[in-house]
Design an enzyme around this catalytic site. Sequence first.
Site, short mmCIF file in Angstrom:
data_model
loop_
_atom_site.label_atom_id
_atom_site.label_comp_id
_atom_site.label_asym_id
_atom_site.label_seq_id
_atom_site.Cartn_x
_atom_site.Cartn_y
_atom_site.Cartn_z
N LYS A 52 1.07 -8.79 2.91
CA LYS A 52 -0.35 -8.57 2.61
C LYS A 52 -1.00 -9.88 2.17
CE LYS A 52 0.29 -3.72 1.40
NZ LYS A 52 0.58 -2.72 0.37
N GLN A 96 0.71 -1.77 -5.85
CA GLN A 96 1.71 -1.41 -4.85
C GLN A 96 2.53 -0.20 -5.32
OE1 GLN A 96 2.20 -2.82 -1.72
NE2 GLN A 96 3.69 -1.18 -1.44
N ASP A 119 -7.30 0.80 -1.27
CA ASP A 119 -6.35 1.76 -0.69
C ASP A 119 -7.03 3.09 -0.35
OD1 ASP A 119 -3.79 0.89 -0.19
OD2 ASP A 119 -3.15 1.05 -2.28
#
Length: 282
Positions: A52, A96, A119
């Site tokens: 990422k 995460q 997200d």
Amino acid sequence: MILIDGKKEAGSLRLKLKEEVNELKKKFNDVPGLTVILIGELAPSQIYVRNKEKSAKEVGLNSDVIKYPEDVDEKTVLKKIKDLNENKSISGILVQLPLPKHIDKKKIIDTIIPIKDVDGFHPVNVGNLSTGYESSIPCTPLGCYLLLKKVEPNLSGKKALIIGRSNLNGKPMAQLLLKENCTVTITHSKTKNLKSECLEADIIIAAVGIPKLVKGDWVKKDSIVIDVGINKTDKGIVGDVDFEEVSKKAKALTPVPGGVGPMTIACLIKNTIDCFKRIKSS
Ligand code: NAD
């Protein structure tokens, strides 16, 4: 059979996003900033976060990773998220997953302000997606959707079957396909006769976590099959779809690896840029 090349599509998306970042830089004298919080040392999480960060930098975003040890207390992480919420140079915050057991996932997700929730997991974004308002869309279903539109621009009236009902994949995928006027069926672990459900579908999205669950005789000829699964086996990484068998029947299919995975990361970058634009116009 069309092999849906997620790696190639993700590469073209990143190029477009890079150009967009250059334009934004000219307009605002500023670029989107993504902060990822990584707790613990799980190997897959470390790999995802590294990828990422690499993609974010390649596209020209400001990107950093805040690392905490496995035993960090929840309060410390919540305090950091609140600081990032206030920080004007940060447009996207991602924690995460999975988290250590002593940290409440819901509290973490709820603490990220919706406008920086890259997200798309915050209940406000989930609600906005399901009611048709602008929102951050979870990266993996967004990636599946973009791949699907590439092979079949007009999805209206298609029968779409989703295997898996997770908040991460199955549910947001259903919302995206409903918006495209598909007739959507969501199946899950308690579904009876999954094979016959699959045989009805023009489009199958498999997001289960069971290696090669979807067999060649489960799919209709000329169906489009998107394989979200990433399963570690003795023979390497495989998807939820039996690629060898299904590729002989389907019109189009994503490989694993090289299908949905690369799109997920490119969509995270897209979401960070979209959050930046919403912040600037709010
Ligand atoms: P999850 O465990 O949260 O959900 C799995 C879903 O599958 C559940 O809704 C469950 O009801 C359903 N299910 C389980 N057994 C079933 C069965 N026999 N028949 C029908 N449905 C069944 O998983 P998730 O987080 O949604 O992830 C699914 C898969 O996608 C995993 O392999 C994961 O590694 C992968 N994944 C890939 C990406 C990517 O970028 N490609 C991103 C996230 C997850």
